[in-house]
Design a protein around this motif. Structure first.
Motif, short mmCIF file in Angstrom:
data_model
loop_
_atom_site.label_atom_id
_atom_site.label_comp_id
_atom_site.label_asym_id
_atom_site.label_seq_id
_atom_site.Cartn_x
_atom_site.Cartn_y
_atom_site.Cartn_z
N SER A 84 0.78 -1.23 0.00
CA SER A 84 0.00 0.00 0.00
C SER A 84 0.82 1.29 0.00
CB SER A 84 -0.93 0.01 1.22
OG SER A 84 -0.16 0.16 2.41
N THR A 124 -8.59 2.62 -4.89
CA THR A 124 -8.11 3.87 -4.31
C THR A 124 -8.33 5.04 -5.27
OG1 THR A 124 -6.08 5.06 -3.68
CG2 THR A 124 -5.80 3.21 -5.18
N ASP A 125 -8.39 6.24 -4.72
CA ASP A 125 -8.52 7.43 -5.59
C ASP A 125 -7.25 7.66 -6.42
OD1 ASP A 125 -6.80 8.37 -3.61
OD2 ASP A 125 -7.90 10.22 -3.24
N GLU A 126 -6.13 7.01 -6.03
CA GLU A 126 -4.88 7.25 -6.77
C GLU A 126 -4.94 6.71 -8.20
OE1 GLU A 126 -1.13 6.77 -4.91
OE2 GLU A 126 -1.87 7.43 -2.96
N TYR A 150 2.61 1.93 -7.57
CA TYR A 150 1.51 1.51 -6.68
C TYR A 150 0.16 1.77 -7.33
CZ TYR A 150 -2.16 2.20 -3.20
OH TYR A 150 -3.36 2.15 -2.54
N ASN A 179 -7.40 9.48 1.10
CA ASN A 179 -6.45 9.15 2.19
C ASN A 179 -7.17 8.93 3.51
OD1 ASN A 179 -4.76 10.49 0.10
ND2 ASN A 179 -3.16 10.14 1.61
N GLU A 188 4.75 4.56 8.57
CA GLU A 188 5.48 5.02 7.39
C GLU A 188 4.65 6.06 6.63
OE1 GLU A 188 5.94 1.59 4.81
OE2 GLU A 188 3.76 1.34 4.63
N LYS A 189 3.35 6.13 6.94
CA LYS A 189 2.43 7.04 6.25
C LYS A 189 2.47 8.41 6.92
CE LYS A 189 0.98 3.71 3.48
NZ LYS A 189 0.51 2.50 4.03
N LEU A 190 2.06 9.45 6.18
CA LEU A 190 2.30 10.83 6.62
C LEU A 190 1.90 11.10 8.08
CD1 LEU A 190 3.12 13.80 5.74
CD2 LEU A 190 0.67 14.18 5.49
N LEU A 193 3.63 8.91 10.87
CA LEU A 193 5.09 9.16 10.85
C LEU A 193 5.40 10.50 11.51
CD1 LEU A 193 7.91 8.20 9.63
CD2 LEU A 193 7.45 9.86 7.84
N PRO A 205 10.04 15.07 7.93
CA PRO A 205 10.41 15.27 6.52
C PRO A 205 9.21 15.57 5.64
CG PRO A 205 10.34 12.92 7.05
CD PRO A 205 9.98 13.65 8.30
N TYR A 207 7.94 16.46 1.92
CA TYR A 207 8.42 16.34 0.54
C TYR A 207 8.17 17.63 -0.24
CZ TYR A 207 8.12 11.23 1.43
OH TYR A 207 8.24 9.96 1.93
N ARG A 214 -4.10 16.50 -0.10
CA ARG A 214 -4.79 15.23 0.06
C ARG A 214 -6.15 15.48 0.72
NH1 ARG A 214 -1.41 14.29 -3.00
NH2 ARG A 214 0.12 12.61 -3.11
N ASN A 249 -0.19 19.21 2.66
CA ASN A 249 0.56 18.42 3.66
C ASN A 249 1.14 19.29 4.77
OD1 ASN A 249 0.04 16.11 2.18
ND2 ASN A 249 1.94 16.26 1.00
N ARG A 273 9.06 13.58 -3.73
CA ARG A 273 8.83 12.20 -4.17
C ARG A 273 8.77 12.19 -5.71
NH1 ARG A 273 3.23 9.65 -2.05
NH2 ARG A 273 4.43 8.84 -0.30
N HIS A 276 5.37 12.68 -7.86
CA HIS A 276 4.45 13.02 -6.77
C HIS A 276 3.15 13.66 -7.28
CE1 HIS A 276 4.41 14.81 -2.40
NE2 HIS A 276 3.37 14.04 -2.65
O1 DAU Z 1 -5.19 8.40 -1.69
C1 DAU Z 1 -5.25 7.12 -1.17
C2 DAU Z 1 -3.85 6.61 -0.92
O2 DAU Z 1 -3.35 7.32 0.20
C3 DAU Z 1 -3.80 5.11 -0.69
O3 DAU Z 1 -4.19 4.46 -1.86
C4 DAU Z 1 -2.38 4.68 -0.30
O4 DAU Z 1 -2.37 3.29 0.04
C5 DAU Z 1 -1.93 5.48 0.90
O5 DAU Z 1 -0.59 5.16 1.22
C6 DAU Z 1 -2.05 6.98 0.62
O6 DAU Z 1 -1.08 7.40 -0.38
P1 DAU Z 1 -0.26 8.77 -0.23
O7 DAU Z 1 0.97 8.69 -1.03
O8 DAU Z 1 -1.16 9.94 -0.45
O9 DAU Z 1 0.04 8.71 1.37
P2 DAU Z 1 1.35 9.04 2.22
O10 DAU Z 1 0.96 8.99 3.65
O11 DAU Z 1 2.53 8.24 1.78
O12 DAU Z 1 1.66 10.55 1.83
C7 DAU Z 1 0.67 11.56 2.00
C8 DAU Z 1 1.25 12.87 1.48
O13 DAU Z 1 2.32 13.27 2.36
C9 DAU Z 1 1.89 12.75 0.10
O14 DAU Z 1 1.67 13.96 -0.62
C10 DAU Z 1 3.37 12.58 0.38
C11 DAU Z 1 3.57 13.38 1.65
N1 DAU Z 1 4.63 12.88 2.56
C12 DAU Z 1 4.58 11.60 2.95
C13 DAU Z 1 5.53 11.07 3.80
C14 DAU Z 1 5.51 9.63 4.23
C15 DAU Z 1 5.60 13.76 3.03
O15 DAU Z 1 5.63 14.95 2.69
N2 DAU Z 1 6.54 13.25 3.88
C16 DAU Z 1 6.58 11.95 4.28
O16 DAU Z 1 7.50 11.56 5.03
#
Ligand code: DAU
Ligand code: NAD
Length: 342
Positions: A84, A124-126, A150, A179, A188-190, A193, A205, A207, A214, A249, A273, A276
């Motif tokens: 995921s 997922t919406d992605e 993904y 999300n 590990e997710k925003l 974490l 951190p 990005y 989101r 974010n 990322r 991104h």
């Molecule tokens: O939209 C639904 C999706 O949401 C699901 O399908 C995925 O399984 C789920 O992981 C999630 O994906 P994202 O990539 O949106 O989630 P993530 O928590 O990894 O990151 C959320 C936002 O925060 C994204 O714009 C990247 C940013 N980010 C993330 C992390 C881990 C940061 O800026 N710093 C970070 O350390």
């Protein structure tokens, strides 16, 4: 109803298993491989529940899935199991194709073979890709344009569900949610974490410029929506699920720091990322109109509760971050362990 939940030891799956046991009389079998993201601690207290059974196994194992469907007289599958995390898909895309796409096809084939009454695909919406600023959110008719490995693996799985509906007539229903946040989300997710790092006074951190957007929904609202699709949805239909709750974010990170009483000096801007997606947002009008769903959890309160949960369950995420839980699994599932194969 006898329900097979896949990926029920992960974040959303475990919340859904608890929902089913709390809110319904259904029997629940949880099939989960216990990858790095699967954690039986998420289901602590349910081990002896009379309507619950855990099976450690792989959705890609057609023999196992087929035998399980027959033995448990499964009537419906709710399919959460997946790789995921977008960042991991940048390092190991093949694992995503294998688990998310091929794994889903194996499940669909088994469902067809056993003439299952219903298959709910948690997509997922992605799959829709990145939404330009100012445009209205994705609808169920928006063309798929996934950008990360993904998202592409989930889009392929999503389309495989469509194919099994159109070609073989299988009762498949697809959900595409934004999300999620809430308890038991892997750190590990925003949101988890950032909470964990802030509590340990480590850098947060962010990005790129931190202005990626989101649309956040509490996991309990997602679980309720998936369950409505299972019970009242229509075969072959797609349902977008989202809270209409868009945030950059950086705003989320600052809000978490404020709730925790930690300084914004902990924020570190890091390289972006690759690929991104700038913005996700969903129009959830169809599920609201046709199934009467609407989010119940207010965002400010939901976020505050989530922070509180991570503060009160520090050992849950500290164990994960230390890697100790993997040693525990080896002890339980390795040779001679309580759940050792065979
Ligand atoms: O939209 C639904 C999706 O949401 C699901 O399908 C995925 O399984 C789920 O992981 C999630 O994906 P994202 O990539 O949106 O989630 P993530 O928590 O990894 O990151 C959320 C936002 O925060 C994204 O714009 C990247 C940013 N980010 C993330 C992390 C881990 C940061 O800026 N710093 C970070 O350390
Ligand atoms: P997660 O990573 O927390 O959990 C995934 C679970 O799947 C883990 O328990 C893992 O052990 C299991 N799993 C992985 N490979 C498996 C395999 N081959 N066989 C059996 N089990 C396997 O994921 P999550 O965040 O809870 O997401 C669950 C589902 O919801 C995924 O399909 C994801 O694409 C989708 N989704 C997530 C979000 C979100 O914000 N997290 C939003 C929309 C949709």
């Amino acid at each position: 109803m006898n329900i097979l939940v896949t990926g029920g030891a992960g974040f959303i799956g475990s919340n859904y298993v608890r929902y089913l046991l709390d809110e319904t009389d259904d029997k629940v079998v949880n099939l989960d491989l216990l990858t790095y993201a699967g954690n039986l601690e998420n289901l602590a207290g349910l081990e002896d529940h009379p309507r619950y059974r855990f099976v450690k196994g792989d959705i890609r194992d057609a023999g196992l899935v087929s035998a399980l469907l027959a033995e448990t007289r499964t009537e419906a599958i709710v399919h959460f199991a997946a790789e995921s995390h977008v960042d991991r898909s940048l390092d190991a895309p093949g694992a995503f194709l294998d688990t998310n796409t091929r794994g889903t096809q194996v499940l669909l084939q088994c469902a067809l073979q056993h003439q299952l009454g219903c298959f709910v695909m948690v997509s997922t919406d992605e799959v829709y890709g990145s939404l330009p600023a100012g445009e209205p959110g994705f609808t169920e008719e928006t063309p798929l344009a996934p950008n990360s490995p993904y998202a592409a693996s989930k889009a392929a799985a999503d389309l495989m569900c469509r194919a099994y509906r159109r070609t073989f007539g299988l009762d498949v229903r697809i959900t595409r949610c934004t999300n999620n946040y809430g308890p038991y989300q892997f750190p590990e997710k925003l949101i988890p974490l950032m909470i964990a790092n802030a509590l340990e006074d480590k850098p947060l951190p962010v990005y790129g410029d931190g202005l990626h957007v989101r649309d956040w929904l509490h996991v309990s609202d997602h679980c309720r929506a998936v369950d409505l699709v299972l019970r009242q949805g229509v075969a072959g239909e797609i349902y977008n699920i989202g809270g209409g709750n868009e945030w950059p974010n950086l705003a989320i990170v600052k809000r978490l720091l404020a709730v925790l009483g930690k300084p914004e000096s902990l924020i570190r801007f890091v390289p972006d990322r690759p690929g991104h997606d700038r913005r996700y947002a969903i129009v959830a009008a169809k599920i609201r109109r046709e199934l009467g769903w609407q989010p119940r959890q207010d965002f400010a309160a939901g976020l505050a509760h989530t922070v509180q949960w991570y503060c009160e369950n520090r050992s849950w995420w500290e164990t994960i971050r230390s890697g100790a839980y993997r040693d525990e699994y080896a002890r339980l599932y390795g040779p001679g362990g309580r759940y050792a194969d065979g």
